[in-house]
Design an enzyme around this catalytic site. Structure first.
Site, short mmCIF file in Angstrom:
data_model
loop_
_atom_site.label_atom_id
_atom_site.label_comp_id
_atom_site.label_asym_id
_atom_site.label_seq_id
_atom_site.Cartn_x
_atom_site.Cartn_y
_atom_site.Cartn_z
N ALA A 1 -19.41 27.20 26.59
CA ALA A 1 -18.33 27.86 25.85
C ALA A 1 -17.38 28.57 26.81
CB ALA A 1 -18.92 28.84 24.85
N ARG B 1 -4.56 24.34 25.42
CA ARG B 1 -3.74 23.52 24.51
C ARG B 1 -3.73 24.06 23.09
NH1 ARG B 1 -5.75 17.73 24.86
NH2 ARG B 1 -3.98 17.26 23.53
N GLY C 1 -15.13 9.95 28.54
CA GLY C 1 -15.97 9.19 29.46
C GLY C 1 -16.46 7.94 28.75
N GLU D 1 -15.94 8.65 33.91
CA GLU D 1 -14.89 9.48 33.33
C GLU D 1 -13.58 8.70 33.28
OE1 GLU D 1 -15.09 12.54 31.80
OE2 GLU D 1 -17.14 11.83 31.94
N ASN E 1 -9.35 20.52 20.72
CA ASN E 1 -8.50 20.97 21.83
C ASN E 1 -7.16 21.49 21.36
OD1 ASN E 1 -10.35 20.17 23.90
ND2 ASN E 1 -9.78 18.07 23.46
N TYR F 1 -6.70 48.24 -9.80
CA TYR F 1 -7.34 48.33 -8.50
C TYR F 1 -8.59 49.20 -8.65
CZ TYR F 1 -8.61 49.75 -3.86
OH TYR F 1 -9.34 49.99 -2.73
N SER G 1 -4.60 56.87 -22.44
CA SER G 1 -3.69 56.02 -21.67
C SER G 1 -2.70 56.86 -20.87
CB SER G 1 -2.89 55.14 -22.62
OG SER G 1 -3.75 54.28 -23.27
N ARG H 1 -1.49 63.86 -19.18
CA ARG H 1 -0.17 63.22 -19.16
C ARG H 1 0.82 64.15 -19.84
NH1 ARG H 1 -2.38 59.08 -23.75
NH2 ARG H 1 -1.96 60.41 -25.53
C1 UD1 Z 1 -16.22 15.74 28.59
C2 UD1 Z 1 -17.06 14.65 29.26
C3 UD1 Z 1 -16.58 13.29 28.76
C4 UD1 Z 1 -16.68 13.24 27.25
C5 UD1 Z 1 -15.92 14.39 26.61
C6 UD1 Z 1 -16.24 14.46 25.15
C7 UD1 Z 1 -17.72 15.50 31.43
C8 UD1 Z 1 -17.46 15.43 32.89
N1 UD1 Z 1 -16.92 14.74 30.68
O1 UD1 Z 1 -14.89 15.58 29.05
O2 UD1 Z 1 -17.37 12.26 29.32
O3 UD1 Z 1 -16.19 12.00 26.77
O4 UD1 Z 1 -16.34 15.65 27.19
O5 UD1 Z 1 -15.46 15.42 24.49
O6 UD1 Z 1 -18.62 16.16 31.02
N2 UD1 Z 1 -16.79 23.53 30.30
C9 UD1 Z 1 -17.27 24.67 30.87
N3 UD1 Z 1 -17.08 24.87 32.20
C10 UD1 Z 1 -16.46 23.95 32.99
C11 UD1 Z 1 -15.95 22.79 32.40
C12 UD1 Z 1 -16.13 22.59 31.04
O7 UD1 Z 1 -17.86 25.51 30.19
O8 UD1 Z 1 -16.34 24.21 34.19
C13 UD1 Z 1 -17.00 23.31 28.87
C14 UD1 Z 1 -15.70 23.32 28.08
O9 UD1 Z 1 -15.45 24.59 27.57
C15 UD1 Z 1 -16.00 22.35 26.95
C16 UD1 Z 1 -17.00 21.38 27.58
O10 UD1 Z 1 -17.56 22.04 28.70
O11 UD1 Z 1 -16.62 22.99 25.86
C17 UD1 Z 1 -16.37 20.06 27.98
O12 UD1 Z 1 -15.35 20.26 28.94
P1 UD1 Z 1 -13.98 19.49 28.86
O13 UD1 Z 1 -13.13 19.95 29.98
O14 UD1 Z 1 -13.43 19.53 27.48
O15 UD1 Z 1 -14.47 18.01 29.21
P2 UD1 Z 1 -13.72 16.68 28.84
O16 UD1 Z 1 -12.72 16.39 29.87
O17 UD1 Z 1 -13.30 16.72 27.42
MG MG Z 2 -12.97 18.22 25.91
#
Ligand code: UD1
Ligand code: MG
Length: 450
Positions: free
Chosen positions: A12, A18, A144, A158, A230, A352, A409, A426
């Site tokens: 998280a 975005r 990926g 990827e 996203n 209310y 009233s 009143r």
């Molecule tokens: C990732 C997958 C991809 C998959 C896609 C599905 C990898 C390398 N790629 O890509 O294969 O198809 O999800 O939605 O895993 N996050 C962190 N720390 C980081 C990077 C990411 O906590 O340093 C968390 C982000 O908050 C997110 C999740 O990991 O919840 C995925 O990261 P994101 O950058 O969205 O990966 P994608 O490029 O979407």
């Molecule tokens: Mg993602």
């Protein structure tokens, strides 16, 4: 997954740029609950389950939300965003505790179902070292790709690093993965960052596992379960899917929706069987409605309890702390907040009622207001059983109306009214005989002169 222990790591740490919002991405709401909250509730599995949440630096509000949704969440901070594998390793201390299964989920996939996570764990129990959820999106750009032989997974490539041929693969990585807990660290620590983005990709775990002569498998699910959010457009689309699911579950539980598509539910809305909900009703978080109650059109409820056979609306607003016992009637343009309305009491028009108790069978006339706020503090109004409050009365709290008392009233009531009494507060009416007639005559004289 009887007997096997599980650690789930929720990533998280995302920025969510975005979303064009100051709010961390995983704290955006769907059906009255944060994205992270949905993921955590899907994880509420039986005992033997630990949950680690990886948050970004300065995301105290994300940590607080994680704890609010799952009190025993172990929190880890990923100081720099260096990729999904790097994020998982932020929770290394939790992995070292040695669970049988390790599941990695993203904090922005609120439609994931508990049974799907169980399936992933099933693949690990059956001997795979890595199991990945695959899906076939309408547009695979950015995901990926899963390189497979049957359901055996060979590698994940990827999008940025894929060849034209690999990009033609329809099966994509949904992002959710499970690992054999005894092998996870050995695999994860071998992941490097020699790729186009210079990130530590969790997806490299597949190839590494195979190089170690371990099994990796893919399980296919439908797109909605793994939809990562996203953008605000995806947030809205996910809300629609979630609403469909919630309405369907309510219909199956015996709720009557006259026009299901117009009713908005919260993830925790509890509607008993034989509840009827008319068109255009909104349920915020924390609402329970008991059997036989009717929620009429254009009502908005949040944090409220509606008792058996009560009738709410049309156009009613129940705010947090509204507790309606059975057979209560709350009608049009009535707002209730932090108030107990006892069995059979009625407030049918334009009122209310806040910080109050309304005794059983009491009748609250149209336009009655509990004046609960003096500009600094809130005060309570206590209305006794079977009391009758005449229309357009103001009850200035703190104040008590005794059992069976009458309020005339248009009264402004500032002192307690004893049981069985009549209170009038009143201006006294005066009548001037012939006054209107004389006025009209005077006016017609003036007109003639002009
Ligand atoms: C990732 C997958 C991809 C998959 C896609 C599905 C990898 C390398 N790629 O890509 O294969 O198809 O999800 O939605 O895993 N996050 C962190 N720390 C980081 C990077 C990411 O906590 O340093 C968390 C982000 O908050 C997110 C999740 O990991 O919840 C995925 O990261 P994101 O950058 O969205 O990966 P994608 O490029 O979407
Ligand atoms: Mg993602």
């Amino acid at each position: 997954m009887s007997g096997r222990t599980c650690l789930t790591i929720v990533l998280a740490a995302g920025e969510g740029t975005r979303m064009r919002s100051l709010r961390p991405k995983v704290l955006h709401m769907v059906a009255g609950r944060s994205l992270l909250g949905h993921v955590l509730s899907a994880l509420k599995m039986p005992e033997n389950t630990a949950i680690a949440v990886v948050v970004g630096p300065e995301h105290d509000d994300v940590s607080a939300d994680a704890r609010a949704n799952f009190a025993d969440s172990q929190l880890f901070v990923q100081k720099e965003r260096r990729g999904t594998a790097h994020a998982v390793l932020a929770a290394k201390a939790a992995i070292e505790q040695g669970a049988d299964d390790i599941v990695v989920v993203f904090g922005d996939t609120p439609l994931i179902r508990p049974q799907t996570l169980e399936k992933l764990r099933g693949a690990i129990a059956d001997g795979a070292a890595v199991a990945v959820l695959g899906f076939k999106p309408a547009d695979p750009t950015g995901y990926g790709r899963l390189v497979t032989q049957g359901m055996e997974l060979i590698a994940i490539v990827e999008h940025a690093d894929a060849t034209e041929q690999e990009r033609a693969i329809a099966l994509c990585n949904g992002g959710l993965m499970a690992f054999d807990g005894r092998k996870a660290l050995k695999i994860l620590e071998r992941i490097g960052n020699a790729n186009r983005k210079g990130e530590f990709y969790l997806t490299d775990a597949v190839k590494i596992a195979r190089d170690m002569k371990l099994r990796a498998v893919a399980l296919e699910v439908t797109e909605d379960e793994v939809t990562g959010i996203n953008t605000k457009a995806q947030l809205a689309a996910t809300e629609a899917t979630m609403q469909q699911r919630l309405r369907q579950a309510a219909l199956e539980a015996g709720v009557t929706f006259v026009a299901p598509d117009t009713v908005y539910l919260a993830a925790d809305t509890k509607l008993s069987k034989d509840v009827t909900v008319e068109p255009y009703v909104v349920f915020g978080p924390g609402v329970t409605v008991e059997e036989g109650a009717t929620i009429r059109s254009f009502s908005h409820l949040a944090g409220a309890h509606v008792g058996k056979n009560a009738i709410v609306g049309p156009y009613a607003r129940l705010r947090p702390g509204a507790r309606l016992e059975e057979n209560v009637q709350i009608g049009n343009f009535v707002e209730v907040k932090e108030a107990l309305i006892e069995a059979g009491a009625k407030a049918n028009h334009l009122s209310y009622i806040g910080d109050a108790r309304v005794g059983a069978g009491a009748n609250i006339g149209a336009g009655t207001i509990t004046c609960n706020y003096d500009g600094a503090a809130k005060h309570r109004t206590n209305i006794g059983k079977a009391a009758f409050i005449g229309s357009n009365s103001s009850l200035v709290a703190p104040v008590k109306i005794g059992e069976g008392a009458y309020v005339g009233s248009g009264s402004v009531i500032t002192t307690d009214v004893p049981a069985g009494a009549l209170a009038l507060g009143r201006g006294r009416q005066t009548v001037k005989e012939g006054w209107a007639k004389r006025l009209r005559e005077l006016k017609s004289l003036v007109r003639k002169k002009v």
